[in-house]
Enzyme design. Structure first.
Site, short mmCIF file in Angstrom:
data_model
loop_
_atom_site.label_atom_id
_atom_site.label_comp_id
_atom_site.label_asym_id
_atom_site.label_seq_id
_atom_site.Cartn_x
_atom_site.Cartn_y
_atom_site.Cartn_z
N LEU A 30 63.78 11.32 85.06
CA LEU A 30 63.39 11.36 86.47
C LEU A 30 64.06 12.55 87.17
O LEU A 30 64.84 12.39 88.10
CB LEU A 30 63.75 10.05 87.16
CG LEU A 30 63.03 9.81 88.50
CD1 LEU A 30 61.58 9.41 88.23
CD2 LEU A 30 63.72 8.73 89.32
N GLY A 31 63.74 13.76 86.70
CA GLY A 31 64.13 14.96 87.42
C GLY A 31 63.10 15.30 88.47
O GLY A 31 62.35 14.44 88.93
N ILE A 78 60.28 17.03 88.28
CA ILE A 78 58.90 16.83 87.85
C ILE A 78 58.62 15.36 87.60
O ILE A 78 57.56 14.84 87.99
CB ILE A 78 58.60 17.67 86.60
CG1 ILE A 78 58.75 19.16 86.91
CG2 ILE A 78 57.20 17.38 86.07
CD1 ILE A 78 58.67 20.06 85.70
N ASP A 124 66.35 7.08 82.58
CA ASP A 124 67.10 8.34 82.63
C ASP A 124 68.58 8.01 82.62
O ASP A 124 69.18 7.73 83.66
CB ASP A 124 66.74 9.15 83.87
CG ASP A 124 67.25 10.59 83.77
OD1 ASP A 124 68.32 10.79 83.17
OD2 ASP A 124 66.58 11.50 84.30
N LEU A 129 64.38 19.19 76.40
CA LEU A 129 64.54 19.16 74.95
C LEU A 129 65.98 19.50 74.59
O LEU A 129 66.50 20.54 74.98
CB LEU A 129 63.59 20.16 74.29
CG LEU A 129 63.73 20.31 72.77
CD1 LEU A 129 63.38 19.01 72.06
CD2 LEU A 129 62.86 21.46 72.26
N ALA A 181 56.30 17.99 78.82
CA ALA A 181 57.67 18.49 78.83
C ALA A 181 57.86 19.51 77.71
O ALA A 181 57.65 20.70 77.91
CB ALA A 181 58.65 17.33 78.71
N ARG A 182 58.28 19.06 76.54
CA ARG A 182 58.46 19.92 75.38
C ARG A 182 57.89 19.22 74.15
O ARG A 182 58.10 18.02 73.95
CB ARG A 182 59.94 20.23 75.15
CG ARG A 182 60.51 21.25 76.13
CD ARG A 182 59.94 22.64 75.87
NE ARG A 182 60.49 23.65 76.77
CZ ARG A 182 59.96 24.01 77.93
NH1 ARG A 182 58.84 23.43 78.35
NH2 ARG A 182 60.52 24.95 78.66
N GLU A 226 53.53 25.87 68.51
CA GLU A 226 52.52 26.43 69.39
C GLU A 226 52.26 27.89 69.02
O GLU A 226 53.22 28.62 68.74
CB GLU A 226 52.99 26.33 70.85
CG GLU A 226 53.15 24.90 71.31
CD GLU A 226 53.69 24.77 72.73
OE1 GLU A 226 53.99 25.82 73.36
OE2 GLU A 226 53.83 23.64 73.22
N HIS A 244 49.74 24.29 76.61
CA HIS A 244 51.00 24.55 77.33
C HIS A 244 50.71 25.24 78.66
O HIS A 244 51.31 26.27 79.01
CB HIS A 244 51.95 25.39 76.48
CG HIS A 244 53.39 25.23 76.88
ND1 HIS A 244 54.42 25.19 75.97
CD2 HIS A 244 53.98 25.10 78.09
CE1 HIS A 244 55.58 25.04 76.61
NE2 HIS A 244 55.33 24.98 77.90
N PHE A 269 52.23 24.19 83.57
CA PHE A 269 53.04 24.92 84.55
C PHE A 269 52.20 25.86 85.40
O PHE A 269 52.64 26.31 86.47
CB PHE A 269 54.09 25.77 83.82
CG PHE A 269 53.53 27.04 83.24
CD1 PHE A 269 53.61 28.25 83.92
CD2 PHE A 269 52.89 27.03 82.00
CE1 PHE A 269 53.09 29.42 83.39
CE2 PHE A 269 52.35 28.19 81.47
CZ PHE A 269 52.46 29.39 82.16
#
Length: 337
Positions: A151-152, A154, A173, A208, A234-235, A264, A292, A295
């Site tokens: 829960l940052g 984003i 979290d 990550l 995320a990653r 990727e 990806h 963003f």
């Protein structure tokens, strides 16, 4: 002040000029080759623009460098310890694309649970595709449990969007202090096994690192509530793709929306990617991939580039350090200009 940008996008001349004539940019765009040692030695600062590629040259070669910046949120492509051993802070840009990534996470979920992609493909590809049951994962979102892993900024933005769809939001979290649930307004779950048992949707927003790599794997997916949908913006390496593919194929989970992958671009030889591209029946309407791109918006791209430079200029001109992510590795205090 000389800034070396590695793995960068097309140069934005107007953006660079806004920082004044004393800021000189050395642009290295070829990801297949690292920058030369002479260019590294001449840099006062370095920016890594890639979320998946390291700079390619060790910190020890940046003899003049006083700050290293990851142009983005995730910093797993930066050698935190290596830079820290030289007294060089590593910083990131944590506040540039929050809305875009959160929007994308919900977009993947909605495409699966409202069937928009499946309906489009059915109508376009088949004469008998004018059917409301062409999408396998359509469900009512109101009342579903939307679990946020991390829960940052984003994760919180995604939680707010899920709540707006009348979903029940919970989060896991372990790094947040006690009371974070009161500030966020959502239920905190202390055990990830309980999260998996309760979640209808798992939305991944954790960094990550050694603890999260492969976290969503065989053991965790075995504990999933039937019908779970996994969303990862995320990653890629946070999700074990082998385990996810098996869980999808055996219907242990219902579906997945992935913007990021362990390798990727997508590895054509991986069984899950191969099945997806061959449109095997068990992937149809149940797996969505994007490149990806969560963003991205033109505004976010401009913010990301500008904020990375601002971090450097603030430090080298004024001695003000922002967004440092390797403080625990620093052997001596960061050097101001």
């Amino acid at each position: 002040m000389r800034i070396l940008k590695v793995n960068t996008y097309a140069p934005d001349t107007a953006l660079y000029q806004a920082f004044g004539p004393d800021v000189v940019f050395d642009i290295h765009r070829d990801p297949s080759e690292p920058p030369s040692l002479d260019r590294c030695r001449a840099a006062d600062a370095v920016i890594n623009c890639s979320a998946t590629l390291p700079i390619g040259v060790g910190a020890e070669h940046f003899e003049r460098c006083r700050i290293a910046v990851r142009e983005g949120v995730g910093y797993d492509t930066m050698d935190l310890a290596g830079w820290g051993a030289r007294g060089v802070p590593v910083c990131n840009v944590p506040d540039y694309g929050t809305t875009e990534v959160a929007d994308h996470a919900l977009a993947l979920l909605l495409a699966l649970t409202r069937g928009t992609s499946s309906y489009q493909e059915a109508v376009r590809d088949r004469s008998d595709g004018w059917r409301y049951d062409a999408a396998p994962l359509v469900r009512r979102l109101r009342g579903q449990t939307f679990a946020v892993l991390g829960l940052g900024r984003i994760g919180l933005a995604a939680a707010r969007r899920a709540a707006a769809f009348d979903m029940k939001v919970i989060f896991y979290d372990p790094y947040l202090p006690n009371g974070a649930e009161l500030a966020a307004g959502y239920e905190r779950v202390r055990r990830i096994e309980e999260v998996m048992a309760r979640a209808d949707i798992l939305s991944i927003h954790t960094p990550l690192n050694d603890e999260t790599r492969g976290m969503v794997g065989v053991d965790l997916l075995a504990k999933a509530k039937p019908g779970l949908i996994v969303i990862n913006t995320a990653r890629g390496p946070i999700v074990d793709l082998d385990a996810l593919g098996e869980a999808l194929k055996t219907a242990r989970i219902a579906g997945a929306g992935l913007d990021v992958l362990p390798k990727e671009p997508a590895d054509s030889d991986h069984p899950l990617i191969k099945a997806y591209r061959q449109r095997e029946a068990w992937t149809e309407g149940r797996l969505m991939l994007s490149p990806h791109s969560a963003f991205y918006s033109p505004s976010a791209l401009e913010d990301m580039q500008r904020k990375a430079i601002e971090v450097i200029v603030s430090y080298l001109r004024e001695g003000v350090l922002m967004n440092c992510v390797n403080a625990e590795h620093m052997k001596r205090a960061p050097r101001a200009a």
